[in-house]
Design an enzyme around this catalytic site. Structure first.
Site, PDB file in Angstrom:
ATOM      1  N   GLY A 110      64.348  21.211  86.529  1.00  0.00           N
ATOM      2  CA  GLY A 110      65.425  20.906  87.464  1.00  0.00           C
ATOM      3  C   GLY A 110      64.816  20.143  88.618  1.00  0.00           C
ATOM      4  O   GLY A 110      64.048  19.213  88.401  1.00  0.00           O
TER       5      GLY A 110
ATOM      6  N   SER B  10      58.815  20.919  82.780  1.00  0.00           N
ATOM      7  CA  SER B  10      59.238  19.954  83.808  1.00  0.00           C
ATOM      8  C   SER B  10      58.913  20.465  85.226  1.00  0.00           C
ATOM      9  O   SER B  10      57.730  20.626  85.557  1.00  0.00           O
ATOM     10  CB  SER B  10      60.721  19.663  83.604  1.00  0.00           C
ATOM     11  OG  SER B  10      61.126  18.552  84.329  1.00  0.00           O
ATOM     12  N   ALA B  11      59.897  20.754  86.073  1.00  0.00           N
ATOM     13  CA  ALA B  11      59.614  21.267  87.418  1.00  0.00           C
ATOM     14  C   ALA B  11      58.776  22.551  87.356  1.00  0.00           C
ATOM     15  O   ALA B  11      57.888  22.772  88.180  1.00  0.00           O
ATOM     16  CB  ALA B  11      60.918  21.533  88.176  1.00  0.00           C
TER      17      ALA B  11
ATOM     18  N   HIS C 219      57.333  14.303  82.249  1.00  0.00           N
ATOM     19  CA  HIS C 219      58.228  13.193  81.868  1.00  0.00           C
ATOM     20  C   HIS C 219      57.552  11.858  82.131  1.00  0.00           C
ATOM     21  O   HIS C 219      58.202  10.903  82.558  1.00  0.00           O
ATOM     22  CB  HIS C 219      59.547  13.231  82.649  1.00  0.00           C
ATOM     23  CG  HIS C 219      60.371  14.459  82.455  1.00  0.00           C
ATOM     24  ND1 HIS C 219      61.125  14.691  81.331  1.00  0.00           N
ATOM     25  CD2 HIS C 219      60.569  15.533  83.248  1.00  0.00           C
ATOM     26  CE1 HIS C 219      61.758  15.853  81.454  1.00  0.00           C
ATOM     27  NE2 HIS C 219      61.426  16.385  82.590  1.00  0.00           N
TER      28      HIS C 219
ATOM     29  N   GLU D 194      56.842  13.147  77.232  1.00  0.00           N
ATOM     30  CA  GLU D 194      57.775  14.130  76.660  1.00  0.00           C
ATOM     31  C   GLU D 194      57.378  14.452  75.222  1.00  0.00           C
ATOM     32  O   GLU D 194      57.364  13.550  74.363  1.00  0.00           O
ATOM     33  CB  GLU D 194      59.201  13.587  76.714  1.00  0.00           C
ATOM     34  CG  GLU D 194      59.692  13.438  78.143  1.00  0.00           C
ATOM     35  CD  GLU D 194      61.078  12.819  78.246  1.00  0.00           C
ATOM     36  OE1 GLU D 194      61.585  12.278  77.234  1.00  0.00           O
ATOM     37  OE2 GLU D 194      61.662  12.879  79.348  1.00  0.00           O
TER      38      GLU D 194
END
Lengths: 235, 235
Positions: free
Chosen positions: B90, B122-123, B159, B194
């Protein structure tokens, strides 16, 4: 009376630095022999001197001299005495940190509100909004605050990029990021595509260039605004 | 002994949430009946409850239950008593702000260093590095610090995206942004594409997945690392 040009980008694909804006800048800075350049955003990490030389080269073609703020002993006096001011692009976190560290954020805001003609491109445009919170940049340094100049009563997203429908990349689109901003903030955000700029004359704010801009309001469907749209009442 | 999976993304194009990682997670969390989910990053502004439901659905297929940290009265106890921990993606600024506000940043770091199995995507991967300063996210909230968990002795760019040579967009490429980071910071940065993840077992850090990763060291030409590369000595 405020006189401000807020451009999405300094450079269009295939063009040279500031080239597409030069006719506009010639009239915008018509009473200036020399403008003050703020190179704090240092794109790609280049030095203040290198960056200022690049800007001086572009402005030479419209017979305006350029002096970097780092060349002055007193940055506050440099701003107070400037005939016109240009803040270039690069990294917004770095730019905002430097404006605070050199104690010129508030003074720059007051000076431009009082009528010194101002040009911003990219990061230098981002800071014209209420906060830098809709920048695309990487947080390479930690600024003391995200608050910026507040020359216009909304925020900007320069280099606005439409989602690529063909992309297989799963990172957030620009629109998703702005939606996340609006989960926590009510400030309108204007997505300015490369080639667009805002012209501010007093309280009048007009969208210039050939492209539409994308307006994001909290809890509303984004809207496309045509060139010459009047944004004076947006807040 | 540290046991950590640090994934670039939760979802591959055309796949469902966490799908490509499930075989890895089945073995990673094999001693867990229930894992603790940290939904603070709230992608697209969804609620903690919605986000936790989405995660529970994915983990149900490997017979692991999921409970959100927001469901506990005491977030610190939730972390101390967790069998395993997952922090989802997020917005990294939001995630870091919430970890500090709920007073769990340091505790989470200690708990994972002491051996509680951890998954980040991700985050949730970004925060495994020394700082969040190589995130791609928008600064939608102002965190009290950019320092993060420090589970590995370098920074990540999840990413990671190669420059599109065909693009006419003039905004900075990911590589330019990381270069700007290195104008001010000496910390190595690993660009994780990714489909790639890091597997940390004690002091051993291995690049997993089918793709190469791109390593950025200050003042050096970036380097492509093959799958199964050993990053244990990178710092």
């Amino acid at each position: 009376m405020k006189r401000i040009i807020i451009a999405s980008t300094s450079t269009l694909h295939g063009g040279s630095y500031l080239e597409y804006l030069l006719p506009t800048l010639q009239s915008h800075f018509k009473n200036c022999k020399t403008i003050l350049f703020i190179p704090y955003a240092r794109p790609g990490g280049i030095s203040h001197t290198e960056y200022t030389q690049k800007v001086a080269q572009a402005f030479a073609s419209i017979n305006i001299a350029v002096k970097g703020i780092h060349e002055y002993e007193d940055a506050q006096n440099a701003i107070k005495n400037a005939e016109g001011i240009f803040t270039g692009g690069g990294n917004t976190f770095l730019l905002v940190t430097q404006l605070y560290q050199n104690n010129v954020m508030q003074l720059l805001s007051e000076t431009v509100k009082n009528g010194t003609p101002y040009l911003g491109t990219s990061a230098g445009s981002n800071i014209c909004g209420l906060s830098m919170q809709t920048t695309n940049d990487m947080p390479i340094v930690y600024p003391p605050s995200f608050q910026t100049l507040g020359l216009i009563p909304f925020n900007l997203n320069p280099h606005f990029l439409d989602a690529d429908e063909q992309s297989k990349h799963m990172g957030e689109t620009r629109e998703t990021r702005i939606k996340e901003f609006h989960a926590f903030n009510a400030i309108p955000v204007l997505g300015l595509r490369e080639g667009s700029w805002l012209e501010v004359q007093g309280d009048k704010i007009i969208l210039k260039g050939d492209l539409k801009a994308r307006l994001f309001l909290q809890n509303q469907t984004p809207e496309e605004l045509a060139p010459e749209s009047d944004l004076s009442n947006l807040k």
